[in-house]
Write a protein that holds these residues in place. Structure first.
Motif, short mmCIF file in Angstrom:
data_model
loop_
_atom_site.label_atom_id
_atom_site.label_comp_id
_atom_site.label_asym_id
_atom_site.label_seq_id
_atom_site.Cartn_x
_atom_site.Cartn_y
_atom_site.Cartn_z
N ALA A 18 12.86 -2.77 11.51
CA ALA A 18 11.79 -2.97 10.54
C ALA A 18 12.22 -2.32 9.23
O ALA A 18 12.76 -1.23 9.21
CB ALA A 18 10.49 -2.35 11.03
N THR A 19 11.97 -3.02 8.15
CA THR A 19 12.30 -2.49 6.83
C THR A 19 11.01 -2.25 6.06
O THR A 19 10.10 -3.07 6.08
CB THR A 19 13.14 -3.53 6.05
OG1 THR A 19 14.29 -3.84 6.83
CG2 THR A 19 13.60 -2.95 4.71
N ILE A 20 10.95 -1.09 5.39
CA ILE A 20 9.82 -0.83 4.51
C ILE A 20 10.39 -0.66 3.11
O ILE A 20 11.39 0.04 2.91
CB ILE A 20 9.00 0.40 4.95
CG1 ILE A 20 7.74 0.57 4.10
CG2 ILE A 20 9.84 1.68 4.95
CD1 ILE A 20 6.76 1.59 4.66
N GLN A 21 9.79 -1.36 2.15
CA GLN A 21 10.27 -1.25 0.77
C GLN A 21 9.08 -1.16 -0.18
O GLN A 21 8.04 -1.79 0.06
CB GLN A 21 11.15 -2.44 0.43
CG GLN A 21 11.87 -2.26 -0.91
CD GLN A 21 12.99 -3.27 -1.12
OE1 GLN A 21 13.35 -4.02 -0.21
NE2 GLN A 21 13.54 -3.29 -2.32
N ASN A 70 0.76 -3.88 1.34
CA ASN A 70 -0.23 -2.86 0.94
C ASN A 70 -0.04 -2.55 -0.53
O ASN A 70 1.09 -2.39 -0.99
CB ASN A 70 -0.01 -1.61 1.80
CG ASN A 70 -0.98 -0.49 1.44
OD1 ASN A 70 -0.76 0.23 0.47
ND2 ASN A 70 -2.04 -0.34 2.22
N SER A 71 -1.15 -2.47 -1.26
CA SER A 71 -1.03 -2.18 -2.69
C SER A 71 -2.26 -1.45 -3.21
O SER A 71 -3.38 -1.69 -2.73
CB SER A 71 -0.85 -3.50 -3.46
OG SER A 71 -0.82 -3.25 -4.86
N ILE A 102 0.88 1.38 -10.47
CA ILE A 102 0.79 0.12 -9.73
C ILE A 102 1.81 0.27 -8.62
O ILE A 102 3.00 0.43 -8.91
CB ILE A 102 1.21 -1.07 -10.61
CG1 ILE A 102 0.32 -1.19 -11.84
CG2 ILE A 102 1.24 -2.36 -9.80
CD1 ILE A 102 0.95 -2.04 -12.96
N ARG A 103 1.35 0.28 -7.39
CA ARG A 103 2.36 0.40 -6.34
C ARG A 103 2.10 -0.63 -5.26
O ARG A 103 0.97 -0.98 -4.96
CB ARG A 103 2.36 1.81 -5.75
CG ARG A 103 1.03 2.26 -5.14
CD ARG A 103 1.26 2.98 -3.82
NE ARG A 103 0.07 3.58 -3.26
CZ ARG A 103 -0.59 3.06 -2.22
NH1 ARG A 103 -0.21 1.90 -1.70
NH2 ARG A 103 -1.64 3.68 -1.73
N TYR A 104 3.19 -1.16 -4.70
CA TYR A 104 3.03 -2.00 -3.53
C TYR A 104 4.19 -1.82 -2.57
O TYR A 104 5.28 -1.41 -2.96
CB TYR A 104 2.79 -3.47 -3.88
CG TYR A 104 3.69 -4.09 -4.92
CD1 TYR A 104 3.34 -4.06 -6.27
CD2 TYR A 104 4.87 -4.73 -4.55
CE1 TYR A 104 4.16 -4.65 -7.22
CE2 TYR A 104 5.69 -5.33 -5.50
CZ TYR A 104 5.33 -5.28 -6.83
OH TYR A 104 6.14 -5.86 -7.77
N THR A 105 3.88 -2.09 -1.33
CA THR A 105 4.80 -1.81 -0.23
C THR A 105 4.80 -3.00 0.71
O THR A 105 3.74 -3.58 0.96
CB THR A 105 4.32 -0.54 0.53
OG1 THR A 105 4.41 0.58 -0.35
CG2 THR A 105 5.15 -0.28 1.78
N TYR A 106 5.98 -3.36 1.19
CA TYR A 106 6.08 -4.42 2.19
C TYR A 106 6.82 -3.90 3.42
O TYR A 106 7.90 -3.31 3.29
CB TYR A 106 6.80 -5.65 1.62
CG TYR A 106 6.43 -6.90 2.39
CD1 TYR A 106 5.39 -7.72 1.96
CD2 TYR A 106 7.06 -7.20 3.60
CE1 TYR A 106 5.00 -8.83 2.69
CE2 TYR A 106 6.67 -8.30 4.35
CZ TYR A 106 5.64 -9.12 3.88
OH TYR A 106 5.25 -10.21 4.62
N ILE A 107 6.21 -4.10 4.58
CA ILE A 107 6.90 -3.79 5.83
C ILE A 107 7.27 -5.12 6.47
O ILE A 107 6.39 -5.95 6.72
CB ILE A 107 6.02 -2.98 6.80
CG1 ILE A 107 5.60 -1.65 6.17
CG2 ILE A 107 6.73 -2.75 8.13
CD1 ILE A 107 4.63 -0.85 7.03
#
Ligand code: BLA
Length: 238
Positions: free
Chosen positions: A40-43, A70-71, A55-60
């Motif tokens: 699994a990659t989280i970025q 998630n943002s 402004i932040r967002y994350t993709y798993i």
């Protein structure tokens, strides 16, 4: 699964704002887990502009096993606007949970009338996605609005209805931001700063993703990610 949502947000942001990339603490920007059955990659990505301080967002991307987008968008302290919160989760076909809200910083009637009532029209068009589910981790009356999208759903609905609802909520948020009058009073801005900090503390302390991050990337990484990146105004609990 949620990549089109992330791409859309990115395009909107670059089209509408003069974005500046913000640094993400070392080791937190991207991580690959080899602990589970599948890698699994989280970025994560982080920006700011004059109107929006973070402004932040994350993709798993854990393949079939997990897809998460998630943002949170934090307005600058001269705007008392709610935070824009997005949490779209999929843990296999049968466990899809989507949440999107304008997360209110204050709850007085004038505030709710100004920033939350305008959501009603959009919410009413997507009643399938507003399911009144019970919250186990959070208090629904703390940083959530009456008109949040909150649903257990399926992949088909995500691609169709949710994508439409997502665009409508985003458009409304940009409209509210456009109309917002910047505050110049130092005390008024301080009150907003404190409210945003309280939101970070509240959110970091009860984030339901903490266990997920720990299982993928270890406890230490999880704590750093929560307190140094996601909710960076929060102090770790002693
Ligand atoms: C629930 N969010 C969850 C859950 C997880 C995450 C694992 C629990 C799902 C379950 O019931 O099993 C995941 N949260 C994350 C991830 C991040 C995170 C991956 O912060 C960070 C990368 N959550 C938010 C935001 C909102 C939000 C911005 O981070 C606002 C829209 C809402 N998430 C939200 C809600 C629930 C949830 C309302 C249900 C929690 C409850 O039942 O109390």
């Amino acid at each position: 699964m949620y990549k089109p949502f992330m791409d859309f947000l990115e395009q909107e942001l670059f089209k509408r704002f003069d974005l500046q990339s913000q640094p993400i603490p070392p080791g937190l920007e991207r991580q690959v887990s080899t602990r589970g059955k599948h890698p699994a990659t989280i970025q994560s990505w982080c920006y700011q502009c004059p109107e929006l301080r973070k402004i932040r967002y994350t993709y798993i991307d854990g393949g079939e096993a997990s897809q998460v987008f998630n943002s949170v968008i934090y307005p600058s302290y001269q705007y008392d606007l709610p935070l824009l919160g997005i949490d779209f989760l999929s843990f296999g076909k049968h466990k899809i949970l989507v949440v999107m809200d304008f997360q209110p910083l204050f709850r007085d009637p004038d505030y709710l009338k100004k920033y939350i009532e305008p959501m009603k029209g959009v919410r009413d068009r997507y009643s399938d996605l507003a399911q009144n589910l019970e919250m186990k981790f959070y208090d629904a009356n703390q940083y959530f609005s009456q008109y949040l999208l909150f649903a257990k759903t399926d992949a088909e609905t995500v691609q169709t209805e949710l994508f439409q609802a997502y665009k409508d909520y985003l458009n409304l948020y940009w409209e509210l931001l456009d109309r917002a009058q910047p505050l110049s009073d130092a005390m008024a801005k301080e009150r907003i700063r404190t409210a945003q900090r309280d939101y970070d503390q509240y959110s970091a302390d009860r984030d339901p993703a903490s266990g997920l991050f720990s299982s993928y990337f270890g406890h230490e990484w999880s704590e750093r990610f929560l307190y140094e990146f996601l909710f960076s105004e929060a102090k770790p609990l002693a």
